[in-house]
Design an enzyme around this catalytic site. Structure first.
Site, PDB file in Angstrom:
ATOM      1  N   SER A  25      48.779  41.757  29.238  1.00 29.31           N
ATOM      2  CA  SER A  25      48.778  42.902  30.617  1.00 29.31           C
ATOM      3  C   SER A  25      48.573  42.159  31.577  1.00 29.31           C
ATOM      4  CB  SER A  25      47.521  43.623  30.414  1.00 29.31           C
ATOM      5  OG  SER A  25      47.266  44.219  31.621  1.00 29.31           O
TER       6      SER A  25
ATOM      7  N   ASP B 128      49.645  48.011  33.885  1.00 27.73           N
ATOM      8  CA  ASP B 128      48.575  48.910  34.185  1.00 27.73           C
ATOM      9  C   ASP B 128      48.807  49.689  35.548  1.00 27.73           C
ATOM     10  OD1 ASP B 128      46.969  49.056  31.588  1.00 27.73           O
ATOM     11  OD2 ASP B 128      46.913  46.789  32.147  1.00 27.73           O
TER      12      ASP B 128
ATOM     13  N   ASP C 142      44.336  48.880  23.000  1.00 28.28           N
ATOM     14  CA  ASP C 142      44.368  48.210  24.575  1.00 28.28           C
ATOM     15  C   ASP C 142      42.757  48.421  25.054  1.00 28.28           C
ATOM     16  OD1 ASP C 142      44.588  47.623  27.205  1.00 28.28           O
ATOM     17  OD2 ASP C 142      45.899  49.423  27.758  1.00 28.28           O
TER      18      ASP C 142
ATOM     19  N   HIS D  76      51.683  51.712  31.521  1.00 24.46           N
ATOM     20  CA  HIS D  76      50.467  52.282  31.050  1.00 24.46           C
ATOM     21  C   HIS D  76      49.944  53.360  32.459  1.00 24.46           C
ATOM     22  CE1 HIS D  76      45.807  52.453  29.515  1.00 24.46           C
ATOM     23  NE2 HIS D  76      46.401  53.576  29.730  1.00 24.46           N
TER      24      HIS D  76
ATOM     25  N   MET E 135      47.572  55.324  34.008  1.00 23.60           N
ATOM     26  CA  MET E 135      46.016  55.783  34.410  1.00 23.60           C
ATOM     27  C   MET E 135      45.880  56.593  35.674  1.00 23.60           C
ATOM     28  SD  MET E 135      44.252  52.560  32.503  1.00 23.60           S
ATOM     29  CE  MET E 135      45.935  51.474  33.048  1.00 23.60           C
TER      30      MET E 135
ATOM     31  N   HIS F  56      52.988  44.465  29.611  1.00 20.79           N
ATOM     32  CA  HIS F  56      52.223  45.700  29.745  1.00 20.79           C
ATOM     33  C   HIS F  56      51.815  45.926  31.227  1.00 20.79           C
ATOM     34  CE1 HIS F  56      49.363  48.969  28.468  1.00 20.79           C
ATOM     35  NE2 HIS F  56      48.641  48.519  29.169  1.00 20.79           N
TER      36      HIS F  56
HETATM   37  C1  DX5 Z   1      42.134  48.663  30.803  1.00 19.75           C
HETATM   38  C2  DX5 Z   1      43.944  48.284  30.857  1.00 19.75           C
HETATM   39  C3  DX5 Z   1      44.213  47.301  29.877  1.00 19.75           C
HETATM   40  C4  DX5 Z   1      43.439  45.953  30.262  1.00 19.75           C
HETATM   41  C5  DX5 Z   1      43.222  45.271  29.274  1.00 19.75           C
HETATM   42  O1  DX5 Z   1      42.135  49.725  31.619  1.00 19.75           O
HETATM   43  O2  DX5 Z   1      44.535  49.505  30.272  1.00 19.75           O
HETATM   44  O3  DX5 Z   1      45.366  47.284  29.774  1.00 19.75           O
HETATM   45  O4  DX5 Z   1      44.143  45.302  31.108  1.00 19.75           O
HETATM   46  O5  DX5 Z   1      42.387  44.102  29.448  1.00 19.75           O
HETATM   47  P1  DX5 Z   1      41.651  43.171  28.463  1.00 19.75           P
HETATM   48  O6  DX5 Z   1      42.595  42.672  27.562  1.00 19.75           O
HETATM   49  O7  DX5 Z   1      41.135  42.232  29.585  1.00 19.75           O
HETATM   50  O8  DX5 Z   1      40.323  44.068  28.258  1.00 19.75           O
HETATM   51 ZN    ZN Z   2      46.526  49.337  29.652  1.00 22.66          ZN
END
Ligand code: DX5
Ligand code: ZN
Length: 221
Positions: A8, A35, A175, A66, A68, A33
């Site tokens: 990510s 976010d 994730d 992804h 959100m 990835h």
């Molecule tokens: C969390 C995101 C993740 C995040 C994961 O809200 O969706 O993709 O970047 O980060 P780590 O691996 O540091 O938990």
């Molecule tokens: Zn994510």
């Protein structure tokens, strides 16, 4: 079952984003990835179309976006045009899930659904044929660097059973808080696609970390 490692870029150095993405590709990452956070569905704000375009310019790897965000459908066309390979949405903010997943596929992207830790697998039970990816969140979304929620391992196991029971070829992704220990646990529970932000970027050698994460899956299989 092949393993997908999807670093990510949330944890990348944004001042050097192009170099960071090239480094991930050279280090054997399978997907990048991205976010996207809107400050409404989750408390944090991140990035949009321009960053997806930027990542697309520097890598041939699939870009796993992804979302959100509330009303994710507002961004499908732009993100697909910007070079997204997959779009994953949250049923918590997508009441017309069947329509949205169908639309994502029409745009030529892989269609994904992501479940918050408190959201039941029931939320996707009626759309399994429309899924190319099921994401079981192992933290509450919004920030990188959080701790893996151990009770999600059983949910991953049940999600694997749901996909297998429907003869689905969808990827089962996890994730949040994925590191050398938690990846092995999630792999054994049936996950086959792994997002890792902090584990990769905080490692002394991120490329070595990608290899180590992948090895953890193969050796415990
Ligand atoms: C969390 C995101 C993740 C995040 C994961 O809200 O969706 O993709 O970047 O980060 P780590 O691996 O540091 O938990
Ligand atoms: Zn994510």
């Amino acid at each position: 079952m092949s393993v997908i490692i999807a670093p990510s870029i949330l944890s990348a150095d944004f001042a050097r984003l192009g170099d960071e993405v090239r480094m991930l590709e050279a280090g054997g990452a399978d997907w990048i990835h991205v976010d996207v956070m809107d400050g409404r569905f989750v408390p944090n704000l991140t990035f949009g179309t321009k960053v997806i375009e930027t990542v697309r310019r520097v890598t041939a790897l699939p870009i796993d976006v992804h979302l959100m965000v509330v009303e994710p459908e507002r961004y499908f066309d732009d993100f697909a045009a910007a070079g997204a390979s997959g779009l994953t949405i949250h049923p918590e903010v997508s009441p017309h899930l069947h329509r949205q997943l169908t639309r994502i596929r029409e745009l030529g992207c892989l269609a994904g659904a992501a479940l918050n830790p408190s959201t039941s697998l029931e939320a996707v039970a009626e759309v399994v044929p429309e899924l190319d990816l099921l994401l079981v969140m192992t933290v509450n979304p919004g920030f990188g660097g959080q701790r893996f929620i151990g009770s999600m391992v059983d949910k991953v196991r049940r999600a694997r059973a749901v996909l297998d029971g429907a003869a689905s070829a969808a990827r089962l992704q996890v994730d949040g808080g994925i590191n050398r220990e938690t990846i092995a646990t999630a792999w054994r529970a049936g996950a086959d696609a792994f997002v890792a932000g902090n584990a990769v970027f905080a490692a002394p050698d991120p490329q070595d970390e990608i290899r180590a994460l992948r090895d953890r899956c193969v050796t415990v299989a």
